[in-house]
Design a protein around this motif. Structure first.
Motif, PDB file in Angstrom:
ATOM      1  N   THR A   1       0.796  -1.243   0.000  1.00  0.00           N
ATOM      2  CA  THR A   1       0.000   0.000   0.000  1.00  0.00           C
ATOM      3  C   THR A   1       0.821   1.281   0.000  1.00  0.00           C
ATOM      4  N   HIS A   2       2.159   1.181   0.080  1.00  0.00           N
ATOM      5  CA  HIS A   2       2.965   2.415   0.099  1.00  0.00           C
ATOM      6  C   HIS A   2       2.836   3.111  -1.260  1.00  0.00           C
ATOM      7  N   MET A   3       3.199   4.388  -1.296  1.00  0.00           N
ATOM      8  CA  MET A   3       2.933   5.195  -2.492  1.00  0.00           C
ATOM      9  C   MET A   3       4.203   5.696  -3.181  1.00  0.00           C
TER      10      MET A   3
ATOM     11  N   LEU B   1      19.692  -1.024  -1.042  1.00  0.00           N
ATOM     12  CA  LEU B   1      19.855  -0.927   0.415  1.00  0.00           C
ATOM     13  C   LEU B   1      18.623  -1.459   1.142  1.00  0.00           C
ATOM     14  N   TYR B   2      17.433  -1.061   0.678  1.00  0.00           N
ATOM     15  CA  TYR B   2      16.189  -1.500   1.321  1.00  0.00           C
ATOM     16  C   TYR B   2      16.132  -3.025   1.393  1.00  0.00           C
ATOM     17  N   ARG B   3      16.519  -3.666   0.311  1.00  0.00           N
ATOM     18  CA  ARG B   3      16.442  -5.126   0.234  1.00  0.00           C
ATOM     19  C   ARG B   3      17.483  -5.802   1.101  1.00  0.00           C
TER      20      ARG B   3
ATOM     21  N   VAL C   1      18.743   7.217   3.400  1.00  0.00           N
ATOM     22  CA  VAL C   1      18.154   8.136   2.419  1.00  0.00           C
ATOM     23  C   VAL C   1      19.259   8.686   1.517  1.00  0.00           C
ATOM     24  N   THR C   2      18.851   9.115   0.338  1.00  0.00           N
ATOM     25  CA  THR C   2      19.796   9.731  -0.590  1.00  0.00           C
ATOM     26  C   THR C   2      20.255  11.062  -0.013  1.00  0.00           C
ATOM     27  N   ALA C   3      21.574  11.210   0.162  1.00  0.00           N
ATOM     28  CA  ALA C   3      22.112  12.479   0.663  1.00  0.00           C
ATOM     29  C   ALA C   3      22.758  13.272  -0.467  1.00  0.00           C
ATOM     30  N   GLU C   4      23.209  12.568  -1.491  1.00  0.00           N
ATOM     31  CA  GLU C   4      23.870  13.243  -2.617  1.00  0.00           C
ATOM     32  C   GLU C   4      23.831  12.317  -3.820  1.00  0.00           C
ATOM     33  N   LEU C   5      23.619  12.921  -4.985  1.00  0.00           N
ATOM     34  CA  LEU C   5      23.456  12.116  -6.197  1.00  0.00           C
ATOM     35  C   LEU C   5      24.107  12.840  -7.366  1.00  0.00           C
TER      36      LEU C   5
ATOM     37  N   GLY D   1      31.010   4.423   8.455  1.00  0.00           N
ATOM     38  CA  GLY D   1      30.094   4.995   9.433  1.00  0.00           C
ATOM     39  C   GLY D   1      28.672   4.977   8.890  1.00  0.00           C
ATOM     40  N   ARG D   2      27.991   6.134   8.938  1.00  0.00           N
ATOM     41  CA  ARG D   2      26.611   6.215   8.432  1.00  0.00           C
ATOM     42  C   ARG D   2      26.549   6.336   6.914  1.00  0.00           C
ATOM     43  N   LEU D   3      27.704   6.587   6.291  1.00  0.00           N
ATOM     44  CA  LEU D   3      27.715   6.903   4.855  1.00  0.00           C
ATOM     45  C   LEU D   3      27.901   5.634   4.012  1.00  0.00           C
TER      46      LEU D   3
ATOM     47  N   GLY E   1      25.932   7.592  -5.917  1.00  0.00           N
ATOM     48  CA  GLY E   1      25.031   8.037  -4.848  1.00  0.00           C
ATOM     49  C   GLY E   1      25.670   7.912  -3.484  1.00  0.00           C
ATOM     50  N   LYS E   2      25.393   8.896  -2.643  1.00  0.00           N
ATOM     51  CA  LYS E   2      25.768   8.794  -1.236  1.00  0.00           C
ATOM     52  C   LYS E   2      24.485   8.703  -0.434  1.00  0.00           C
ATOM     53  N   PHE E   3      24.403   7.688   0.401  1.00  0.00           N
ATOM     54  CA  PHE E   3      23.218   7.466   1.227  1.00  0.00           C
ATOM     55  C   PHE E   3      23.648   7.521   2.685  1.00  0.00           C
TER      56      PHE E   3
HETATM   57  C1  3VV Z   1       9.043  -6.708  -3.535  1.00  0.00           C
HETATM   58  C2  3VV Z   1       8.347  -5.457  -3.144  1.00  0.00           C
HETATM   59  C3  3VV Z   1       9.199  -4.256  -2.876  1.00  0.00           C
HETATM   60  C4  3VV Z   1       8.431  -3.251  -2.166  1.00  0.00           C
HETATM   61  C5  3VV Z   1       9.223  -2.090  -1.733  1.00  0.00           C
HETATM   62  C6  3VV Z   1       8.867  -1.705  -0.382  1.00  0.00           C
HETATM   63  C7  3VV Z   1       8.553  -0.304  -0.150  1.00  0.00           C
HETATM   64  C8  3VV Z   1       9.721   0.550  -0.108  1.00  0.00           C
HETATM   65  C9  3VV Z   1       9.321   1.963  -0.222  1.00  0.00           C
HETATM   66  C10 3VV Z   1      10.187   2.808  -0.607  1.00  0.00           C
HETATM   67  C11 3VV Z   1      11.584   2.368  -0.840  1.00  0.00           C
HETATM   68  C12 3VV Z   1      12.459   3.187  -1.520  1.00  0.00           C
HETATM   69  C13 3VV Z   1      12.178   4.653  -1.559  1.00  0.00           C
HETATM   70  C14 3VV Z   1      13.432   5.212  -2.007  1.00  0.00           C
HETATM   71  C15 3VV Z   1      13.277   6.565  -2.553  1.00  0.00           C
HETATM   72  C16 3VV Z   1      14.535   6.913  -3.246  1.00  0.00           C
HETATM   73  C17 3VV Z   1      15.545   7.481  -2.325  1.00  0.00           C
HETATM   74  C18 3VV Z   1      15.119   8.855  -1.896  1.00  0.00           C
HETATM   75  O1  3VV Z   1      14.561   9.579  -2.668  1.00  0.00           O
HETATM   76  S1  3VV Z   1      15.436   9.340  -0.291  1.00  0.00           S
HETATM   77  C19 3VV Z   1      14.627  10.942  -0.232  1.00  0.00           C
HETATM   78  C20 3VV Z   1      15.571  12.020  -0.636  1.00  0.00           C
HETATM   79  N1  3VV Z   1      16.537  12.292   0.400  1.00  0.00           N
HETATM   80  C21 3VV Z   1      16.155  12.906   1.531  1.00  0.00           C
HETATM   81  O2  3VV Z   1      15.014  13.228   1.763  1.00  0.00           O
HETATM   82  C22 3VV Z   1      17.247  13.198   2.529  1.00  0.00           C
HETATM   83  C23 3VV Z   1      17.054  14.574   3.119  1.00  0.00           C
HETATM   84  N2  3VV Z   1      18.145  14.886   4.016  1.00  0.00           N
HETATM   85  C24 3VV Z   1      18.155  14.434   5.285  1.00  0.00           C
HETATM   86  O3  3VV Z   1      17.242  13.794   5.759  1.00  0.00           O
HETATM   87  C25 3VV Z   1      19.368  14.766   6.072  1.00  0.00           C
HETATM   88  O4  3VV Z   1      20.078  15.840   5.500  1.00  0.00           O
HETATM   89  C26 3VV Z   1      20.321  13.540   6.195  1.00  0.00           C
HETATM   90  C27 3VV Z   1      19.619  12.373   6.932  1.00  0.00           C
HETATM   91  C28 3VV Z   1      20.819  13.060   4.827  1.00  0.00           C
HETATM   92  C29 3VV Z   1      21.542  13.946   7.012  1.00  0.00           C
HETATM   93  O5  3VV Z   1      21.088  14.672   8.126  1.00  0.00           O
HETATM   94  P1  3VV Z   1      21.590  14.332   9.589  1.00  0.00           P
HETATM   95  O6  3VV Z   1      21.133  15.456  10.460  1.00  0.00           O
HETATM   96  O7  3VV Z   1      21.177  12.962   9.971  1.00  0.00           O
HETATM   97  O8  3VV Z   1      23.154  14.269   9.464  1.00  0.00           O
HETATM   98  P2  3VV Z   1      24.215  15.460   9.246  1.00  0.00           P
HETATM   99  O9  3VV Z   1      24.567  15.997  10.592  1.00  0.00           O
HETATM  100  O10 3VV Z   1      23.764  16.430   8.196  1.00  0.00           O
HETATM  101  O11 3VV Z   1      25.421  14.614   8.658  1.00  0.00           O
HETATM  102  C30 3VV Z   1      25.938  13.493   9.396  1.00  0.00           C
HETATM  103  C31 3VV Z   1      27.271  13.165   8.867  1.00  0.00           C
HETATM  104  O12 3VV Z   1      27.172  12.781   7.494  1.00  0.00           O
HETATM  105  C32 3VV Z   1      27.949  13.672   6.687  1.00  0.00           C
HETATM  106  N3  3VV Z   1      27.268  13.922   5.437  1.00  0.00           N
HETATM  107  C33 3VV Z   1      26.069  14.426   5.254  1.00  0.00           C
HETATM  108  N4  3VV Z   1      25.788  14.522   3.943  1.00  0.00           N
HETATM  109  C34 3VV Z   1      26.874  14.068   3.307  1.00  0.00           C
HETATM  110  C35 3VV Z   1      27.207  13.905   1.968  1.00  0.00           C
HETATM  111  N5  3VV Z   1      26.338  14.198   0.980  1.00  0.00           N
HETATM  112  N6  3VV Z   1      28.403  13.401   1.658  1.00  0.00           N
HETATM  113  C36 3VV Z   1      29.287  13.072   2.621  1.00  0.00           C
HETATM  114  N7  3VV Z   1      29.015  13.188   3.938  1.00  0.00           N
HETATM  115  C37 3VV Z   1      27.821  13.683   4.251  1.00  0.00           C
HETATM  116  C38 3VV Z   1      28.099  14.929   7.509  1.00  0.00           C
HETATM  117  O13 3VV Z   1      29.244  15.649   7.144  1.00  0.00           O
HETATM  118  C39 3VV Z   1      28.166  14.389   8.905  1.00  0.00           C
HETATM  119  O14 3VV Z   1      29.485  13.922   9.182  1.00  0.00           O
HETATM  120  P3  3VV Z   1      30.143  14.136  10.632  1.00  0.00           P
HETATM  121  O15 3VV Z   1      29.217  13.457  11.608  1.00  0.00           O
HETATM  122  O16 3VV Z   1      30.208  15.612  10.801  1.00  0.00           O
HETATM  123  O17 3VV Z   1      31.494  13.466  10.494  1.00  0.00           O
END
Ligand code: 3VV
Length: 136
Positions: A7-9, A66-68, A74-78, A103-105, A125-127
């Motif tokens: 049911t997810h969208m 990753l999900y599987r 989540v995608t952080a950089e693409l 780590g988390r990356l 991609g960076k997740f």
């Molecule tokens: C058979 C049936 C199958 C069914 C399937 C089932 C259902 C499944 C349903 C669905 C599945 C798939 C759906 C996928 C969808 C596609 C993927 C997307 O679209 S994801 C959405 C887009 N992305 C976001 O919305 C992220 C938005 N951003 C955030 O949430 C935050 O900014 C987040 C979490 C990315 C980071 O935030 P912080 O507050 O947790 O962390 P901070 O403090 O900013 O960074 C932590 C550390 O990471 C580094 N960092 C952050 N960004 C970085 C980067 N781009 N590159 C390198 N390092 C990075 C930082 O420098 C920091 O490092 P230091 O701790 O200081 O050492």
């Protein structure tokens, strides 16, 4: 993570999102793969698939990889390199693999090819791992 797979969208992979791509994934070796035939509704310039749609295919393949594997991330950089235009109506084969983890990356790469193997686009991609309850 408590996602109901029926049911997810998700725009890319939900089986019930009426405007979604309805992608179906499978694991193949150390990759996650899908196929998609873009239609006229997916184009940008006439006859060419919109780059945002190609990007969605690549991003989703990496996210599904990753999900599987029970990673909640989540995608952080693409970064996407569009090598040749993707023709409307031609099947695209998409595959993603993991290239690293620190780590988390998590780092992944993905590519989209035509049936004859011609590479249409590649992505890096960076997740970032997030707590499971952050993704609903
Ligand atoms: C058979 C049936 C199958 C069914 C399937 C089932 C259902 C499944 C349903 C669905 C599945 C798939 C759906 C996928 C969808 C596609 C993927 C997307 O679209 S994801 C959405 C887009 N992305 C976001 O919305 C992220 C938005 N951003 C955030 O949430 C935050 O900014 C987040 C979490 C990315 C980071 O935030 P912080 O507050 O947790 O962390 P901070 O403090 O900013 O960074 C932590 C550390 O990471 C580094 N960092 C952050 N960004 C970085 C980067 N781009 N590159 C390198 N390092 C990075 C930082 O420098 C920091 O490092 P230091 O701790 O200081 O050492």
């Amino acid at each position: 993570m408590t996602i109901d797979e029926t049911t997810h969208m998700c725009f890319a992979c939900s089986p019930i999102n009426p405007i979604g791509l309805k992608l179906v994934f499978a694991d193949k070796g150390d990759t996650c793969v899908t196929r998609f035939v873009p239609g006229p509704q997916h184009q940008g310039w006439t006859g060419r698939v919109h780059g945002g749609i190609v990007t969605t295919l690549l991003d989703e393949a990496m996210a599904q990889f990753l999900y599987r594997r029970d990673e909640t991330a989540v995608t952080a950089e693409l970064t996407v390199r569009f090598r040749i235009p993707a023709p409307v109506g031609s099947e695209l084969l998409v595959e993603a693999r993991q290239t690293g983890a620190r780590g988390r990356l998590l780092t992944l790469e993905a590519k989209a090819c035509l049936k004859d193997g011609t590479v249409v686009a590649v992505a890096q991609g960076k997740f970032l791992r997030v707590p499971p309850d952050a993704l609903g």
